[in-house]
Every structure is written in structure tokens, then in C-alpha cells.
Design an enzyme around this catalytic site. Structure first.
Site: not given
Ligand code: 6PG
Length: 489
Positions: A195, A17, A82, A134, A188, A458, A192
Site C-alpha cells: 500500500e 473500525m 495494537a 483491510s 496484512k 572484500r 500495508n
Molecule cells: C487498510 C489500511 C489501514 C490503515 C493503515 C495506514 O488496509 O485498511 O492499511 O490498516 O489505513 O494503517 O497506515 P499508515 O498510517 O502507516 O499510512
């Protein structure tokens, strides 16, 4: 006086990246200095900068030379793993930085770490941004979606750069100042989570079409290609089309069929679900996608379970190959189910963002977030423009599914959605994401849910009290005593 040879910005951390983002920045006309602890990465980047058009990029082999090669106030992007590596990099660089300089962490960092670092660096007058990036390798090189949060002055220091470097869509560059504190990382993280949801839903569409509909990979490629020209047009649908087309060059057959069914992950989806729980926001589609990753990891256990249950008499579902009108109908239904499920998943992510924004006072602009996700990032999709417009029409929209336009679409797709889920359940095919989205929708749209009974339970065992629908106040009932007396009478 600053020498004209000094770079406009620096970037430390030259893994995939970092390298690509550095080259992108250089290509947009901003002279950049780069640094990496493992020096071969510096040489590799220099070599690429040369090969990719003599880009204005200079390499440095120690933190001091690197920092001193930058124009004041200095801005340094760090793109390292990170957690602890970020702290180590900050320590190494900030030693040579001065008040008014800026550090920008472009990793997938936990937002609270950014908030801690904002405070720590502020003690030395250093400004700090946590910037979600991203788009993977290609996005970093050619235009990512950028989500910078933290010091506004720091953002202003790099605004001209990020606006040029980010992906460009018809309504501007895919970057905006997100808000204070760790808001950029949080946004972000939710990106994800969404995503994860999108990928799960697409995999379920594939599963149903393949195992209920009997579609081959080449038919799937055609269908996904067609979907990518309509309301589902998106990066993830586009790459899925390509995936179905790739042959196993070495051993024959098709590559997707040879891939072990175990999903890896790095943790941002898990954080999203944890945050949803913390903030009392229902995010069942995203949670289902996370659970499916966990269950996928139990490959050996699943294989053993299949054997045990077969031994216990469970019939194996034999996929039917649908033909003609039935097949056409299934394909069309799956498209609609995927779309409706996706809307619910985005609704969950957006509501999580709003809840966090409220808690932290970030003042997030949901419409603007949808806009900067329209290009560059992994979840980029045509329908994000419609989400943007929905929040522009009504920034206080309680839920995407009640936006008048989306509401109409949900209702139009409801029948198809139910048919797909029914077929899948009947066939023993799992569609946890689609089911979770449908249950979310169904629960959300019901004026009365069976929570009255849970409240009674409850109150029965814990005297937790309940409210009534007809008279205000908190009530407690001696349920056991009254029930017994009613049996007697
Ligand atoms: C992005 C992706 C990137 C990465 C993820 C994958 O936005 O470019 O989200 O950050 O591909 O971290 O996440 P996992 O490995 O948890 O599926």
C-alpha cells in the site's frame, strides 16, 4: 441449554473500525454483542444499529455481561489499538471465557505479539486468531478483505461469519485461512507495505504530470479517471481521481494544493522494510516509499536546503507545459511507468511473503492471497487477478516479472518507463519509487552484475574469499602484493 437470545459473536473496541465491522456482521444476519470501555461508544453503536435498519446488535457495559451474552463456544473479535491495549482487553475478557472459546484480534498487530498471545491463551484452552482487516471505514462496514491466521479450529468457529462479512468478488469472498501463528498479521503487514509503495508511485505519477507535463488538477482527474478504466483500475487510483476534484470550499482553490506535504504513518510499512532486510529480500520500492515519508517529514529542513542550494547557485527547474503530441506521449508513458513499477513492487511484497512462509513453515498460498486482495482492501486492483493466475500457473514462480504474461508486459513498457524516469531526473523531480522499481528490474534481469568487484574488494581488505566463474572453490588473493609487483614489472 443455550438461550436463543444469546449472540452468535461479540466485538470489543468500538472505534471507527470496530463499530463498522460490528454493524456489517449484524447486517449479514449474525446477532452480535458489542462492548467498549468508554460506554458512550456502546450507545453510539446501538443508536447506529437502530438507525441503519434495526440490526441485531446488543450493547454491554462490562466485560462479564458482554462475554456471558455469547453463544458457546464463544467468539470475540477485539479491535483496539495494537500492543498493550490488546493485552489488557484479552485479560479483561478471558477472565470470563472458557476452554474452547475464541479471541480474534482484528488490529494491525505485530505478528510476534500474536504468536505470544496464541501461547498465553492456549494455557487456558482459549483459541486465538490474529486477523488482518483491510478496507478502512467503508470496507469494515460494507465488506473488508480479511486475513485470519492462527488456530485453524478458531477459524472454523467463525468461517460462516467471515465469509459473509468479507467483500465478495467473482471468485469468492475476500477471506481465507492464511496459516498458523502470526501469519494473518504478517500478510496484512506486507499488504500495508505494498500500500505504501502504491501510494508513493501514484504520487510520483502526479508529480511528473503536474510539474513536468504542466497538467492541472482537473486534467489530472480526467487522466486518472481514464486510467481507472484500464489496467490500472484500482481503489487507490479511483480515490485519487476524486481527490483532484475537490475544491477548497472555505478558502477557494483546490484542496489537494493546500495540504501540507508531510506524510504520517503508523508503522506497518516500516515493519515491512525491516522484515525484508531480516530475510535478505530486496524490497527497494517499498523502502523508497518509506524513505520518502521520512524525508517528507523534514519540511522545514527541505525548505532551508532549497534556500541554501539556491544561494549556492542551483537553478530552480521551471516546469514546462507540454502540449499536443508531447503531452499525450508523457501521459501515456507515465501510465506505463506506473504499471511496470507497480508490478516490481508487488513482486517484492510477494517474495517477502514467500521467504517468511518458508522460514516459519506457514505454507502461504500466494495466489490465494492475491485473490483475497481483489476486493475490500486498500490495494484492491484489477491486476491482482492476473497475479493470482500467475501463481496458479506456477506456485514456485521466482519473481512476478518472469511470469510469461508479466514478462511480456514489462518489456512492452520498458521504453516508456525509462523515458519517464529520464525526464524526471533531468527536471530534478524525484521519482524514487519508479527509479527503485526500474533498478530492481534492471538488476534482476542482468546475468552479470558488478558484484565481482565488490567480492574482490572484500577479499582485498578482509580476506573474505571469493568464488570464480570458471573453477569451483573459495579463493583468496594477495591483491596488494600482486598489484605492486605488477606495477614494478
Ligand atoms: C487498510 C489500511 C489501514 C490503515 C493503515 C495506514 O488496509 O485498511 O492499511 O490498516 O489505513 O494503517 O497506515 P499508515 O498510517 O502507516 O499510512
Amino acid at each position: 441449554m443455550e438461550s436463543a437470545l444469546l449472540s452468535r459473536i461479540g466485538l470489543a473496541g468500538l472505534a471507527v473500525m470496530g463499530q463498522n465491522l460490528a454493524l456489517n456482521i449484524a447486517e449479514k444476519g449474525f446477532p452480535i454483542s458489542v462492548y467498549n470501555r468508554t460506554t458512550s461508544k456502546v450507545d453510539e453503536t446501538l443508536d447506529r444499529a437502530h438507525r441503519e435498519g434495526n440490526l441485531p446488535l446488543t450493547g454491554h457495559y462490562n466485560p462479564r455481561d458482554f462475554v456471558l451474552s455469547l453463544q458457546r463456544p464463544r467468539s470475540v473479535i477485539i479491535l483496539v489499538k495494537a500492543g498493550a491495549p490488546v493485552d489488557q482487553t484479552i485479560a479483561a475478557l478471558s477472565e470470563h471465557m472458557e476452554s474452547g472459546d475464541t479471541i480474534i484480534d482484528g488490529g494491525n498487530e505485530w505478528y510476534e505479539n500474536t504468536e505470544r498471545r496464541i501461547k498465553e491463551t492456549a494455557d487456558r484452552g482459549i483459541l486465538y486468531l490474529g486477523m488482518g482487516v483491510s478496507g478502512g471505514e467503508d470496507g469494515a462496514r460494507n465488506g473488508p478483505s480479511l486475513m485470519p491466521g492462527g488456530s485453524y479450529q478458531a477459524y472454523l468457529n467463525i468461517e460462516d461469519i467471515v465469509k459473509k462479512v468479507a467483500a465478495q468478488v467473482e471468485d469468492g469472498p475476500c477471506v481465507t485461512y492464511i496459516g498458523e501463528g502470526g501469519s494473518g498479521n504478517f500478510v496484512k503487514m506486507v499488504h500495508n507495505g505494498i500500500e505504501y509503495g502504491d501510494m508513493q508511485l501514484i504520487s510520483e505519477a502526479y508529480d511528473v504530470l503536474k510539474n513536468v507535463g504542466g497538467l492541472t488538477n482537473s486534467e489530472l482527474a480526467e487522466i486518472f479517471d481514464e486510467w481507472n478504466r484500464g489496467e490500472l483500475e484500482s481503489f487507490l487510483v479511483e480515490i485519487t481521481t476524486d481527490i483532484f476534484r475537490v475544491k477548497d470550499e472555505q478558502y477557494g482553490g483546490e484542496l489537494v494544493d493546500k495540504i501540507l506535504d508531510k506524510t504520517g504513518m503508523k508503522g506497518t510499512g516500516k515493519w515491512t522494510v525491516q522484515q525484508a532486510a531480516e530475510l535478505s529480500i530486496a524490497a527497494p520500492t517499498i523502502a523508497a516509499s518509506l524513505d520518502c515519508r521520512y524525508l517528507s517529514g523534514l519540511k522545514e529542513e527541505r525548505e532551508a536546503a532549497a534556500e541554501v542550494l539556491k544561494g549556492a547557485g542551483l537553478k530552480e527547474y521551471v516546469g514546462v507545459t507540454k502540449t499536443g503530441a508531447e503531452k499525450k506521449q508523457l501521459i501515456d508513458d507515465v501510465r506505463q511507468a506506473l504499471y511496470a513499477s507497480k508490478i516490481c513492487s508487488y513482486a517484492q511484497g510477494m517474495n517477502l511473503l514467500r521467504a517468511k512462509s518458508f522460514e516459519k513453515g506457514w505454507n502461504l498460498n500466494l495466489g490465494e492471497l492475491a485473490r483475497i486482495w481483489k476486493g475490500g482492501c486498500i490495494i484492491r486492483a484489477v491486476f491482482l487477478d492476473r497475479i493470482k493466475k500467475a501463481y496458479q500457473r506456477n506456485p514456485n514462480l521466482a519473481n512476478l516479472v518472469v511470469d510469461p504474461e508479466f514478462a511480456k508486459e514489462m518489456v512492452q513498457r520498458e521504453g516508456a518507463w525509462r523515458r519517464v524516469v529520464k525526464e524526471a531526473i533531468g527536471a530534478g523531480i524525484t521519482t524514487p519509487g519508479m527509479c527503485a522499481s526500474l533498478a530492481y528490474f534492471d538488476t534482476y534481469k542482468r546475468p552479470r552484475v558488478p558484484a565481482n568487484l565488490v567480492q574482490a574488494q572484500r577479499d582485498y581488505f578482509g580476506a573474505h574469499t571469493y568464488e570464480r566463474i570458471d573453477i569451483p572453490g573459495a579463493y583468496h588473493t594477495e591483491w596488494s602484493k600482486l598489484a605492486k609487483s605488477n606495477i614494478k614489472s
